[in-house]
Design a protein around this motif. Structure first.
Motif, mmCIF file in Angstrom:
data_model
loop_
_atom_site.group_PDB
_atom_site.id
_atom_site.type_symbol
_atom_site.label_atom_id
_atom_site.label_comp_id
_atom_site.label_asym_id
_atom_site.label_seq_id
_atom_site.Cartn_x
_atom_site.Cartn_y
_atom_site.Cartn_z
ATOM 1 N N SER A 114 0.845 -1.186 0.000
ATOM 2 C CA SER A 114 0.000 0.000 0.000
ATOM 3 C C SER A 114 0.884 1.240 0.000
ATOM 4 O O SER A 114 1.898 1.267 0.708
ATOM 5 N N PRO A 115 0.518 2.248 -0.765
ATOM 6 C CA PRO A 115 1.277 3.506 -0.708
ATOM 7 C C PRO A 115 0.836 4.419 0.427
ATOM 8 O O PRO A 115 1.537 5.362 0.778
ATOM 9 N N PHE A 116 -0.341 4.136 1.022
ATOM 10 C CA PHE A 116 -0.888 5.033 2.038
ATOM 11 C C PHE A 116 -1.350 4.235 3.257
ATOM 12 O O PHE A 116 -1.825 3.099 3.144
ATOM 13 N N PHE A 117 -1.205 4.891 4.419
ATOM 14 C CA PHE A 117 -1.564 4.266 5.696
ATOM 15 C C PHE A 117 -2.247 5.306 6.571
ATOM 16 O O PHE A 117 -2.295 6.489 6.242
ATOM 17 N N ASP A 118 -2.758 4.833 7.727
ATOM 18 C CA ASP A 118 -3.296 5.774 8.701
ATOM 19 C C ASP A 118 -2.185 6.717 9.158
ATOM 20 O O ASP A 118 -1.008 6.340 9.195
ATOM 21 N N VAL B 79 6.287 -1.133 1.060
ATOM 22 C CA VAL B 79 5.999 0.298 0.979
ATOM 23 C C VAL B 79 7.019 0.980 0.070
ATOM 24 O O VAL B 79 8.070 0.417 -0.246
ATOM 25 N N THR B 80 6.691 2.187 -0.334
ATOM 26 C CA THR B 80 7.669 2.981 -1.078
ATOM 27 C C THR B 80 8.643 3.618 -0.095
ATOM 28 O O THR B 80 8.370 3.728 1.104
ATOM 29 N N ALA B 81 9.795 4.032 -0.601
ATOM 30 C CA ALA B 81 10.833 4.580 0.270
ATOM 31 C C ALA B 81 11.769 5.447 -0.548
ATOM 32 O O ALA B 81 11.736 5.456 -1.790
ATOM 33 N N GLU B 82 12.612 6.171 0.153
ATOM 34 C CA GLU B 82 13.649 6.964 -0.494
ATOM 35 C C GLU B 82 14.898 6.956 0.382
ATOM 36 O O GLU B 82 14.818 6.788 1.599
ATOM 37 N N ASP B 83 16.028 7.103 -0.260
ATOM 38 C CA ASP B 83 17.288 7.162 0.483
ATOM 39 C C ASP B 83 17.488 8.560 1.042
ATOM 40 O O ASP B 83 17.101 9.557 0.422
ATOM 41 N N CYS B 84 18.099 8.633 2.215
ATOM 42 C CA CYS B 84 18.401 9.919 2.833
ATOM 43 C C CYS B 84 19.799 10.355 2.406
ATOM 44 O O CYS B 84 20.796 9.724 2.763
ATOM 45 N N LYS C 189 -2.454 -1.672 -4.562
ATOM 46 C CA LYS C 189 -2.807 -2.014 -3.181
ATOM 47 C C LYS C 189 -3.139 -3.507 -3.148
ATOM 48 O O LYS C 189 -3.778 -4.025 -4.073
ATOM 49 N N GLY C 190 -2.735 -4.187 -2.095
ATOM 50 C CA GLY C 190 -3.048 -5.606 -2.018
ATOM 51 C C GLY C 190 -2.772 -6.193 -0.650
ATOM 52 O O GLY C 190 -1.970 -5.661 0.127
#
Length: 691
Positions: free
Chosen positions: A248-252, A280-285, A331-332
């Motif tokens: 899912s790309p979105f959460f509470d 989930v999606t992510a990005e490097d810092c 989403k799944g």
């Protein structure tokens, strides 16, 4: 022209699913739902694929408008139900745009495509936008229904019921039926009737290694109808699953109690080792000034990792690695043990509103695939292909950067109209001409002003409405040549505007494009006697009417002034007679929709269009009367054959008889004086064809 492509399990292009299969037959109608929406994309790409447009608006101009009009006019229904916050866009009124107003949001993505011999159901995560269909990483399922097909008929039946309930959120008041909603309901009713024997019944599915079920989330249904409760009822094993994976790309939001994260564990065994993976999606810092440089910023709340109920329950965070860097929008929920697999796909984000928890549930639609790994290895492999590829993120690398909620107020495109603003409908009054009817559901309406494209200043406002007595139904004349597809409404002192979509009372009220108005008889004869599509003939005709100046520039001129019709009928009597026989063959073909038949009869390139061209270009009323009588005779000789999926022959003949009566009226208007024997012949023809 879009070509048919096989829909391969696992990976595919969503737009290909709108292309009709070879055996589909004539397009009858389509209905769809979406959260965000792009009207131009839907009209040009989605509808264009569904009806098989061969032209495009960029390269073909008038030919595109002509072909679009010709093919859309034959549909029984084309409609989209869109969340009210995103329901806007200039468009052709040949299709309906319906705003859904509900406590949560209209988030379901369902498409029902109906051809005379085929019905296709698409449920997935993609909105009807270019991003949804071309850029994002999405997930969708396709079920095809036809005579002898093996898709689960119960899935179609339940989805039709859901679509009927979903459209209720577009109606101004409970129980009301707008013209657009009636077209929507009528198409659903037709599918229920025509497809009752298509597909496989539930009893037969038990022997299959793959079962498919719909899973819907609707407002005010409570926790017992949440996606978790429904998944429990669908799980086929004798004991609960061993593991779950969520994408899912979105959460509470981080500050909220994460109900879905707690509920997912209720689907797993209560003893022994179990696990949940969150993809989930992510990005490097990369910020050198940050102490977290080199860490992974996960687009999710940290509460996911703290949801495990016991030491033998483990949480794994995984970073989705979408191909070509596509933004994740799929989403799944994936559940499995040593034998069974359940894969839920669709519109539900892993949020409380998306999964049916809490007080403000969304309208969501999902498909659940139940796969027996021992009996359906190929389907198990296809499910693996459809699940996004991810890599694990170690606990020491994890940092948290949740995305704003997809359904949060900050992302909404426009303010929604209060419920006191009902339906806006364009129609033609036989006396007053074009009118727009505005309906209000209450006399208590905030101050408003309405802007219309092409109109300077406010087209209408609350001052004039109040001066008219604040009626629940206000009929206003429409003077512009192009019907409005919607209005910008400004409430009181708001700077933002809301969009009030306009739908048509009946397709018959829509004027044809300028390129189809009052076509010369020569062009109509070529269209009606040719096997080519009308837009091909008209495009060639328009090119011939272009005038090239000395500098080589092409300037369009009025095509009607470029046609010399002197002596036309006398010179081409044989051709006209042959064309009349061709028209009879065209009219008597079975029609999948009454709209298709009426376009043949009443449209600008139909029977009445030809009759009007004859009246315009005849050298005398006598010639006009004679040719209209000949046209009437050909219509009286029509023999309609019954064909499954088409309108009944009795209704077909009734529509033809209405046209014969219209021809009789045209003759009466011009049949004054003239040779006695000709008048007697014309009169005898119409006496012979009386209903």
């Amino acid at each position: 022209m879009a070509k048919k492509k096989a829909l391969q399990p696992g990976v595919g292009k969503l737009l290909d699913a709108w292309v009709p299969p070879d055996e589909a037959g004539d397009a009858i109608g389509c209905i769809a739902t979406s959260f965000t929406f792009n009207a131009a994309f839907f009209e040009e790409e989605c509808l264009g694929s569904f009806i098989g447009l061969e032209t495009n608006p960029t390269d073909d101009g008038p030919a595109y408008l002509i072909e679009r009009e010709d093919k859309l006019a034959k549909l029984a229904c084309a409609a989209v139900l869109v969340d009210a916050h995103h329901c806007r866009g200039t468009r052709s009124l040949r299709w309906d745009l319906m705003p859904a107003r509900l406590p949560g949001i209209q988030h379901a993505k369902v498409t029902l495509l109906v051809w005379s011999g085929w019905v296709r159901l698409i449920i997935g995560s993609a909105n009807l936008t270019e991003d949804g269909y071309r850029r994002n990483l999405e997930v969708f399922g396709v079920l095809d229904y036809f005579d002898g097909g093996e898709a689960p008929i119960g899935c179609l039946t339940e989805t039709l019921g859901f679509l009927r309930r979903a459209s209720s959120y577009s109606r101004p008041s409970s129980g009301s039926v707008t013209p657009a909603a009636k077209r929507w309901d009528d198409l659903i009713e037709r599918v229920e009737k025509d497809c009752a024997d298509w597909g496989v019944a539930a009893a037969d599915l038990k022997r299959s290694g793959v079962r498919v079920h719909p899973l819907f989330i609707e407002p005010n249904q409570g926790k017992a109808k949440s996606c978790f409760a429904q998944l429990v009822s669908l799980w086929p094993g004798s004991s609960p699953a061993l593991s779950a994976d969520v994408v899912s790309p979105f959460f509470d939001p981080p500050e909220a109690a994460n109900q879905p994260a707690s509920e997912i564990w209720e689907l797993l065994r209560k003893r022994g080792e179990v696990s949940v993976g969150f993809h989930v999606t992510a990005e490097d810092c990369f910020d050198a000034a940050s102490v977290d440089v080199g860490k992974v910023l996960l687009h999710a709340p940290e509460s996911l990792t703290k949801s495990a109920p016991r030491d033998s329950a483990t949480v794994e965070m995984l970073r989705v690695m979408p191909p070509d860097g596509r933004p994740l929008h799929a989403k799944g929920i994936w559940l499995e043990d040593d034998r069974w697999l359940i894969y839920q796909i669709g519109s539900s984000n892993f949020t409380s509103p998306g999964t049916g928890l809490g007080k403000r549930s969304n309208l969501e639609a999902n498909l659940v695939y139940v796969i027996d790994g021992k009996r359906a290895a190929k389907s198990r492999k296809a499910a693996d292909l459809a699940f996004p590829k991810s890599e694990s993120v170690g606990e020491d690398e994890q940092r948290w950067k949740p995305l704003p909620s997809e359904d949060g107020e900050g992302d909404l495109l426009q303010k929604t109209l209060p419920v006191c603003f009902g339906d806006a409908v364009f129609s033609i009054d036989s006396n007053a001409g074009p009118i727009v009817t505005l309906e209000f559901t209450s006399s208590q309406v905030p101050a408003f002003s309405i802007d219309a494209e092409g109109v300077k200043g406010a087209w209408f406002d609350s001052v004039r409405w109040a001066a008219s007595g604040s009626p629940m139904r206000m009929e206003l004349p429409w003077s512009l040549s192009r019907p409005p597809s919607g209005f910008d409404v400004r409430l009181e002192s708001d700077t933002a505007t809301s969009w009030w979509p306009v739908n048509v009372a009946s397709p018959d009220a829509l004027p044809p494009p300028d390129e189809l108005k009052d076509l010369p008889l020569e062009v109509l004869l070529e269209i009606l006697s040719s096997a080519r599509p009308p837009h091909v003939t008209i495009r060639r005709f328009l090119k011939q009417q272009a005038k090239i100046d000395s500098a080589g520039n092409v300037t369009a001129v009025d095509p009607h002034k470029r046609v010399d019709t002197s002596g036309f009928l006398l010179q081409r009597t044989r051709r006209l007679s042959w064309a009349l026989r061709t028209i009879r063959e065209r009219v008597q073909r079975p029609a999948a929709t009454v709209e298709m038949l009426r376009w043949r009869l009443l449209g600008p390139v139909g029977v009445l269009g030809l009759a009007d061209a004859i009246i315009r270009e005849a050298k005398s009323p006598d010639e006009s009367n004679f040719l209209l009588a000949e046209l009437t005779l050909e219509l009286s000789r029509v023999k309609v054959q019954h064909m499954l999926g088409c309108i009944p022959p009795k209704q077909h003949r009734e529509e033809i008889q209405k046209v014969i009566e219209a021809l009789r009226t045209r003759v009466m208007h011009t049949n004054e004086g003239g040779p006695v024997n000709l008048n007697q012949y014309v009169q005898s023809v119409f006496e012979a064809v009386k209903s």
